[in-house]
Design a protein around this motif. Structure first.
Motif, PDB file in Angstrom:
ATOM      1  N   SER A 100       5.002  31.743  75.516  1.00  0.00           N
ATOM      2  CA  SER A 100       5.823  31.311  76.639  1.00  0.00           C
ATOM      3  C   SER A 100       7.286  31.651  76.417  1.00  0.00           C
ATOM      4  CB  SER A 100       5.663  29.798  76.794  1.00  0.00           C
ATOM      5  OG  SER A 100       6.761  29.246  77.459  1.00  0.00           O
ATOM      6  N   SER A 101       7.932  32.142  77.433  1.00  0.00           N
ATOM      7  CA  SER A 101       9.370  32.402  77.303  1.00  0.00           C
ATOM      8  C   SER A 101      10.168  31.097  77.341  1.00  0.00           C
ATOM      9  CB  SER A 101       9.834  33.338  78.413  1.00  0.00           C
ATOM     10  OG  SER A 101       9.585  32.787  79.679  1.00  0.00           O
ATOM     11  N   LEU A 102       9.616  30.093  77.991  1.00  0.00           N
ATOM     12  CA  LEU A 102      10.347  28.826  78.103  1.00  0.00           C
ATOM     13  C   LEU A 102      10.597  28.222  76.717  1.00  0.00           C
ATOM     14  CD1 LEU A 102      11.394  27.342  80.620  1.00  0.00           C
ATOM     15  CD2 LEU A 102       9.417  25.862  80.465  1.00  0.00           C
ATOM     16  N   MET A 105      13.473  30.007  75.338  1.00  0.00           N
ATOM     17  CA  MET A 105      14.734  29.554  75.967  1.00  0.00           C
ATOM     18  C   MET A 105      15.174  28.232  75.343  1.00  0.00           C
ATOM     19  SD  MET A 105      14.052  30.386  79.968  1.00  0.00           S
ATOM     20  CE  MET A 105      12.707  31.495  80.258  1.00  0.00           C
ATOM     21  N   TYR A 139      15.804  27.700  89.217  1.00  0.00           N
ATOM     22  CA  TYR A 139      14.530  27.336  88.581  1.00  0.00           C
ATOM     23  C   TYR A 139      14.658  25.958  87.930  1.00  0.00           C
ATOM     24  CZ  TYR A 139      10.636  27.809  85.227  1.00  0.00           C
ATOM     25  OH  TYR A 139       9.492  27.617  84.479  1.00  0.00           O
ATOM     26  N   HIS A 142      14.840  25.484  84.037  1.00  0.00           N
ATOM     27  CA  HIS A 142      16.113  25.802  83.365  1.00  0.00           C
ATOM     28  C   HIS A 142      16.977  24.545  83.326  1.00  0.00           C
ATOM     29  CE1 HIS A 142      15.989  30.379  84.483  1.00  0.00           C
ATOM     30  NE2 HIS A 142      15.269  30.109  83.422  1.00  0.00           N
ATOM     31  N   VAL A 184      18.196  34.639  86.698  1.00  0.00           N
ATOM     32  CA  VAL A 184      16.869  35.239  86.889  1.00  0.00           C
ATOM     33  C   VAL A 184      17.142  36.480  87.732  1.00  0.00           C
ATOM     34  CG1 VAL A 184      14.506  34.913  87.709  1.00  0.00           C
ATOM     35  CG2 VAL A 184      15.804  32.950  86.860  1.00  0.00           C
ATOM     36  N   ASN A 189      13.958  33.033  91.085  1.00  0.00           N
ATOM     37  CA  ASN A 189      13.212  31.844  91.498  1.00  0.00           C
ATOM     38  C   ASN A 189      14.215  30.851  92.064  1.00  0.00           C
ATOM     39  OD1 ASN A 189      11.911  29.385  91.572  1.00  0.00           O
ATOM     40  ND2 ASN A 189      10.996  29.518  89.552  1.00  0.00           N
ATOM     41  N   ASP A 220      16.950  35.478  82.110  1.00  0.00           N
ATOM     42  CA  ASP A 220      15.516  35.180  82.173  1.00  0.00           C
ATOM     43  C   ASP A 220      14.862  36.160  83.152  1.00  0.00           C
ATOM     44  OD1 ASP A 220      12.994  34.220  82.493  1.00  0.00           O
ATOM     45  OD2 ASP A 220      13.583  32.243  83.249  1.00  0.00           O
ATOM     46  N   ALA A 222      11.938  36.899  84.059  1.00  0.00           N
ATOM     47  CA  ALA A 222      10.531  36.504  84.182  1.00  0.00           C
ATOM     48  C   ALA A 222       9.741  37.395  85.150  1.00  0.00           C
ATOM     49  CB  ALA A 222      10.445  35.057  84.650  1.00  0.00           C
ATOM     50  N   TYR A 223      10.421  37.957  86.155  1.00  0.00           N
ATOM     51  CA  TYR A 223       9.699  38.692  87.200  1.00  0.00           C
ATOM     52  C   TYR A 223      10.044  40.187  87.218  1.00  0.00           C
ATOM     53  CZ  TYR A 223       8.617  33.962  88.399  1.00  0.00           C
ATOM     54  OH  TYR A 223       8.182  32.667  88.311  1.00  0.00           O
ATOM     55  N   SER A 256       8.005  37.230  79.574  1.00  0.00           N
ATOM     56  CA  SER A 256       6.689  36.884  79.029  1.00  0.00           C
ATOM     57  C   SER A 256       5.632  37.593  79.868  1.00  0.00           C
ATOM     58  CB  SER A 256       6.447  35.377  79.060  1.00  0.00           C
ATOM     59  OG  SER A 256       6.092  34.971  80.371  1.00  0.00           O
ATOM     60  N   SER A 258       3.214  35.774  81.102  1.00  0.00           N
ATOM     61  CA  SER A 258       2.521  34.649  81.758  1.00  0.00           C
ATOM     62  C   SER A 258       1.946  35.037  83.118  1.00  0.00           C
ATOM     63  CB  SER A 258       3.477  33.480  81.944  1.00  0.00           C
ATOM     64  OG  SER A 258       3.750  32.879  80.707  1.00  0.00           O
ATOM     65  N   LYS A 259       2.712  35.808  83.891  1.00  0.00           N
ATOM     66  CA  LYS A 259       2.246  36.183  85.222  1.00  0.00           C
ATOM     67  C   LYS A 259       1.888  37.667  85.271  1.00  0.00           C
ATOM     68  CE  LYS A 259       4.479  32.243  87.079  1.00  0.00           C
ATOM     69  NZ  LYS A 259       5.740  31.649  87.492  1.00  0.00           N
ATOM     70  N   PHE A 349       8.068  33.482  94.801  1.00  0.00           N
ATOM     71  CA  PHE A 349       8.527  32.416  95.688  1.00  0.00           C
ATOM     72  C   PHE A 349       9.233  32.937  96.932  1.00  0.00           C
ATOM     73  CE2 PHE A 349       8.646  30.990  91.277  1.00  0.00           C
ATOM     74  CZ  PHE A 349       7.742  29.937  91.350  1.00  0.00           C
TER      75      PHE A 349
HETATM   76  C1  PLP Z   1      12.238  32.045  86.319  1.00  0.00           C
HETATM   77  C2  PLP Z   1      11.124  31.609  85.436  1.00  0.00           C
HETATM   78  N1  PLP Z   1      11.267  31.700  84.109  1.00  0.00           N
HETATM   79  C3  PLP Z   1      10.276  31.314  83.276  1.00  0.00           C
HETATM   80  C4  PLP Z   1       9.094  30.802  83.751  1.00  0.00           C
HETATM   81  C5  PLP Z   1       8.055  30.348  82.794  1.00  0.00           C
HETATM   82  O1  PLP Z   1       7.746  31.386  81.955  1.00  0.00           O
HETATM   83  P1  PLP Z   1       6.796  31.210  80.689  1.00  0.00           P
HETATM   84  O2  PLP Z   1       5.434  30.975  81.172  1.00  0.00           O
HETATM   85  O3  PLP Z   1       6.976  32.490  79.976  1.00  0.00           O
HETATM   86  O4  PLP Z   1       7.329  30.052  79.888  1.00  0.00           O
HETATM   87  C6  PLP Z   1       8.901  30.696  85.126  1.00  0.00           C
HETATM   88  C7  PLP Z   1       7.661  30.120  85.674  1.00  0.00           C
HETATM   89  O5  PLP Z   1       7.553  29.792  86.817  1.00  0.00           O
HETATM   90  C8  PLP Z   1       9.945  31.106  85.989  1.00  0.00           C
HETATM   91  O6  PLP Z   1       9.829  31.012  87.321  1.00  0.00           O
END
Ligand code: PLP
Length: 432
Positions: A100-102, A105, A139, A142, A184, A189, A220, A222-223, A256, A258-259, A349
């Motif tokens: 997980s990137s979270l 972070m 987000y 965060h 982001v 997000n 971040d 993420a996308y 990450s 994750s998605k 989103f």
């Molecule tokens: C902007 C953003 N960063 C990080 C995450 C979570 O990422 P990870 O699953 O790598 O912790 C999300 C999940 O919704 C997200 O929207």
């Protein structure tokens, strides 16, 4: 329907009665729908199921590392290369760790707070009330992550091209307690905006302009790979800009899978300069003897050379859901002029702004009709949307049919709340 302001009060009341009837009919249907879940649907997860067999009993990484054993805190070279591809950085600047990137972070903010990111005295907790800038809407995690570590959040407005950089500069120039900014940069997000080249350049310069000597851009991404159409949109990579500005020690990036593969069983990445990576690795050494390298190897083998092709498969599944959201909002609300929304070209989103003061009421009506929405305010620090107007729509997890029904309900609720708001405003202003 035409714009609300052009209707007479009698017309508004007639319309309100009609919509209220529709609403009661909808309520009687007793549906149970959910637009809160920003996570992949089962068909998206299934795209990565072939990953299960990709190793085929071979656990040796390209450099000869046995992925099954302890060690290698920075991650396998091929997994770091995947992170480098996602984050547009040199693989030497990537650590691949965890699912997980979270988590990463959290590690970075915690380290910045208590130990400093550069192995010297520059710790955020030198200040009584260290702060991070939060482009809003943003987000929620965060914000909660920062607050849980004792870092306050300061709102800055988000534009269609990234944070309002003039507002950002005005804040950071004069206040040494502002230690960084959450970003982001691609398919943000929840608005889905992509930062413009000018905004990326301005952010790369920011650590030089900030009053704080320990300012950090938390990037971040993420996308980054989550376009709806390919070839995807190019985001200007921040690291070369930061290298040029000599601010690279003050930029930390995250991503990450994750998605991309499995949300919950993916792999996480953090990228920074060697100076910062060394400090982070030092901290990691206290809680880990090494990451799950078997999962790293599986991911690297599965995605090597086919990231865009894989993401195009995701896009084929989720783009129709976003198109359904856009069609419902356009057909239901455009003429009325009672809401603004984003039309992202990727990500997870859609951001919907009602008239001020109505988001809570829309969510209440929606819940009564069987539709769960992300709690209004969730896209702002401390759960407080000062204008009570932002709603985050997350259409990926529901089926396409459910998204269509859910959007019908949401549009109905926005119309009803807006009409009632307009009627009561007129009554108030007509009162003696
Ligand atoms: C902007 C953003 N960063 C990080 C995450 C979570 O990422 P990870 O699953 O790598 O912790 C999300 C999940 O919704 C997200 O929207």
């Amino acid at each position: 329907m035409t714009g609300l302001s052009s209707l007479t009060t009698a017309q508004l009341e007639a319309l309100e009665a009609e919509l209220a009837r529709d609403f009661e009919l909808q309520r009687a249907n007793r549906v149970k729908l959910d637009l809160t879940r920003g996570k992949p649907a089962a068909d998206q997860l299934a795209l990565s199921d072939p990953m299960e067999t990709v190793l085929d009993g071979s656990f040796l990484a390209a450099d000869g590392t046995d992925a099954r054993n302890y060690g290698g805190l920075r991650g396998l070279p091929e997994a770091r290369a995947l992170g480098a591809e996602l984050l547009d950085v040199d693989p030497a600047r990537v650590i691949c760790w965890g699912n997980s990137s979270l988590t990463l972070m959290h590690l970075v903010v915690d380290t910045a707070m208590r130990f400093g990111l550069w192995g010297d005295e520059r710790r955020w907790n030198r200040h009584d009330r260290p702060k991070l800038l939060a482009p809003v809407p943003g987000y929620d995690r965060h914000f909660s992550l920062s607050a849980s570590l004792g870092v306050e959040l300061v709102n800055v407005p988000m534009t269609d091209h990234g944070p309002d950089m003039q507002a950002v500069l005005n804040l950071v120039r004069g206040d040494g307690s502002i230690k960084g900014i959450w970003c982001v940069p691609k398919f943000s997000n929840p608005t889905g905006c992509v930062y413009s080249d000018d905004v990326v350049r301005a952010l790369a310069q920011l650590p030089k302009q900030a009053a704080a000597d320990d300012f950090v851009v938390l990037w971040d991404n993420a996308y980054t790979a989550h376009d709806f159409d390919f070839p995807g949109i190019d985001l200007l990579p921040i690291m070369p800009e930061a290298d040029r500005e000599q601010t690279a020690d003050h930029v930390v990036s995250f991503a990450s899978t994750s998605k991309i593969t499995y949300a919950g069983a993916g792999i996480g990445f953090v990228a920074a300069t060697e100076a910062v990576l060394r400090v982070l690795e030092g901290r990691m050494g206290y809680f880990s003897i090494g990451p799950d390298k078997v999962n790293q190897l599986r991911h690297a083998k599965f995605l090597a050379g086919r990231l865009d092709a894989h993401m195009a498969q995701h896009a084929a599944l989720i783009k129709p859901k976003f198109e359904a959201v856009e069609a419902a909002l356009r057909e239901g609300l455009a003429e009325l002029g009672v809401a603004d929304w984003t039309t992202p070209r990727g990500g997870y989103f859609v951001s919907l702004d009602t008239r001020p003061g109505l988001a809570t009421e829309v969510a209440r009506l929606a819940a009564a009709a069987g539709l769960s929405l992300t709690p209004p305010g969730a896209t702002f620090p401390y759960g407080k949307d000062p204008d009570d107007r932002n709603l985050r729509i997350a259409p990926t997890f529901a089926t396409l049919d459910d998204v269509k029904v859910a959007m019908k309900i949401l549009v109905l609720c926005v119309k009803l709340a807006s009409l009632r708001g307009e009627i009561s405003t007129r009554k108030e202003s007509a009162a003696p």
